[in-house]
Design an enzyme around this catalytic site. Sequence first.
Site, PDB file in Angstrom:
ATOM      1  N   ASP A  53       0.811  -1.220   0.000  1.00 47.59           N
ATOM      2  CA  ASP A  53       0.000   0.000   0.000  1.00 47.59           C
ATOM      3  C   ASP A  53       0.846   1.272   0.000  1.00 47.59           C
ATOM      4  OD1 ASP A  53       1.003  -0.074   2.543  1.00 47.59           O
ATOM      5  OD2 ASP A  53      -0.918   0.277   3.555  1.00 47.59           O
ATOM      6  N   HIS A 146      16.800  28.312   3.809  1.00 46.11           N
ATOM      7  CA  HIS A 146      16.144  29.379   3.058  1.00 46.11           C
ATOM      8  C   HIS A 146      15.934  30.630   3.912  1.00 46.11           C
ATOM      9  CE1 HIS A 146      13.710  31.163  -0.067  1.00 46.11           C
ATOM     10  NE2 HIS A 146      12.729  31.360   0.791  1.00 46.11           N
ATOM     11  N   LYS A 210      12.032  42.765  -7.462  1.00 42.29           N
ATOM     12  CA  LYS A 210      11.173  41.716  -8.003  1.00 42.29           C
ATOM     13  C   LYS A 210       9.751  41.853  -7.473  1.00 42.29           C
ATOM     14  CE  LYS A 210      11.442  37.612  -6.240  1.00 42.29           C
ATOM     15  NZ  LYS A 210      11.961  36.291  -5.831  1.00 42.29           N
ATOM     16  N   ARG A 212       6.403  39.458  -7.184  1.00 42.25           N
ATOM     17  CA  ARG A 212       5.866  38.105  -7.367  1.00 42.25           C
ATOM     18  C   ARG A 212       4.366  38.206  -7.599  1.00 42.25           C
ATOM     19  NH1 ARG A 212       7.999  33.304  -6.818  1.00 42.25           N
ATOM     20  NH2 ARG A 212       9.877  34.077  -5.795  1.00 42.25           N
ATOM     21  N   ASP A 240      14.337  26.818  -8.221  1.00 43.57           N
ATOM     22  CA  ASP A 240      13.221  25.876  -8.307  1.00 43.57           C
ATOM     23  C   ASP A 240      12.744  25.780  -9.758  1.00 43.57           C
ATOM     24  OD1 ASP A 240      11.089  24.225  -7.935  1.00 43.57           O
ATOM     25  OD2 ASP A 240      10.096  25.426  -6.413  1.00 43.57           O
ATOM     26  N   ALA A 242      13.052  28.161 -11.928  1.00 47.26           N
ATOM     27  CA  ALA A 242      13.950  29.042 -12.700  1.00 47.26           C
ATOM     28  C   ALA A 242      13.233  30.238 -13.319  1.00 47.26           C
ATOM     29  CB  ALA A 242      14.702  28.257 -13.780  1.00 47.26           C
ATOM     30  N   GLY A 243      12.010  30.510 -12.887  1.00 46.23           N
ATOM     31  CA  GLY A 243      11.305  31.683 -13.387  1.00 46.23           C
ATOM     32  C   GLY A 243      11.971  32.975 -12.937  1.00 46.23           C
TER      33      GLY A 243
END
Length: 330
Positions: A53, A146, A210, A212, A240, A242-243
């Site tokens: 499972d 991070h 930047k 977002r 991540d 790459a944006g």
Amino acid sequence: MSDIQVGLGYRIYTMRTREWVILSGNSNRPLAQKICEKLGKPLGIAELRRFSDGELFVEIQENVRGRDCFVIQSTCRPANDSLMELLIMIDALKRASAKEITAVIPYYGYARQDRKVAPRTPISAKLVADLLATAGATRVVSMDLHAGQIQGFFDIPLDNLFASPVILDYIKKEIHEPGETVIVSPDAGGVERARSYAKRLEASVAMIDKRRVGPNIAKAMNIIGDVNGKVAILLDDMIDTAGTLTEAANAVLEHGAKKVYAAATHGVLSGPAIERIMNSKITKVIVSDTIPLSPDAAKCGKIFQLSVADLLAEAIHRIHNYDSVSSLFI
């Protein structure tokens, strides 16, 4: 291993000095093997298998009673499986009477969820910290978290190492042009990291303003600093999708940079990352092996991987010997 003879009354007891064992889950065995080679120790044997499972089962096939145990496991993709493997291995070691259990997590998954960004959202980085301690970890070693405040989520010791010595050495040898290099942070949060690199390279610093517009979607708006006529090195803790990276590369090139490189500790490289990097004007992307490259990433000629095995091996050796690890925090 050595034996020490101790006399107590009429009896002679044999006391063994502290032994240690290094184990690994499935998420990053190549890095674990490199670390063991640096330390001159074999990788411990642990059987990880699944029930029909999908449930994970772990059996440690080493005697770990009274030993220092180090479990090397990045909680990278598949993130939930990697995390559960780590937790179950730690629990197995605790129940086998291991003396110390150090979770060596080169890439700490869920680290981006370090605060509430909207109502009714979790702080998953704190939850993972609680799970590790509850499972039985007595210490954690990670790399380039991070967010630095994640260290405060733990009630057990945490050593947050940095990949900068490895990445800086490569930049100095292969990329750096004295007087013509600029370290570019892709957002305000990475400026401190960029300054640290720039100081050691005697380079200038710039920052991307930047915006977002959604999860994993960023739009570079403006550049603070001078990149005209310089070799720009975009510096981040992870890549991540790459944006952000490709938007930032376009921005610095539009402002006159003659060449763009990128460097990050963690190459998550999910979703369209490889395609974006291949189609971008970035000359080379440097990442470490905290996360193993996918087959597609390994084939990508623009991606170059460095190893942090030396750093992690040195940290493990010092922790086992109760030596200071502070000199590794540079």
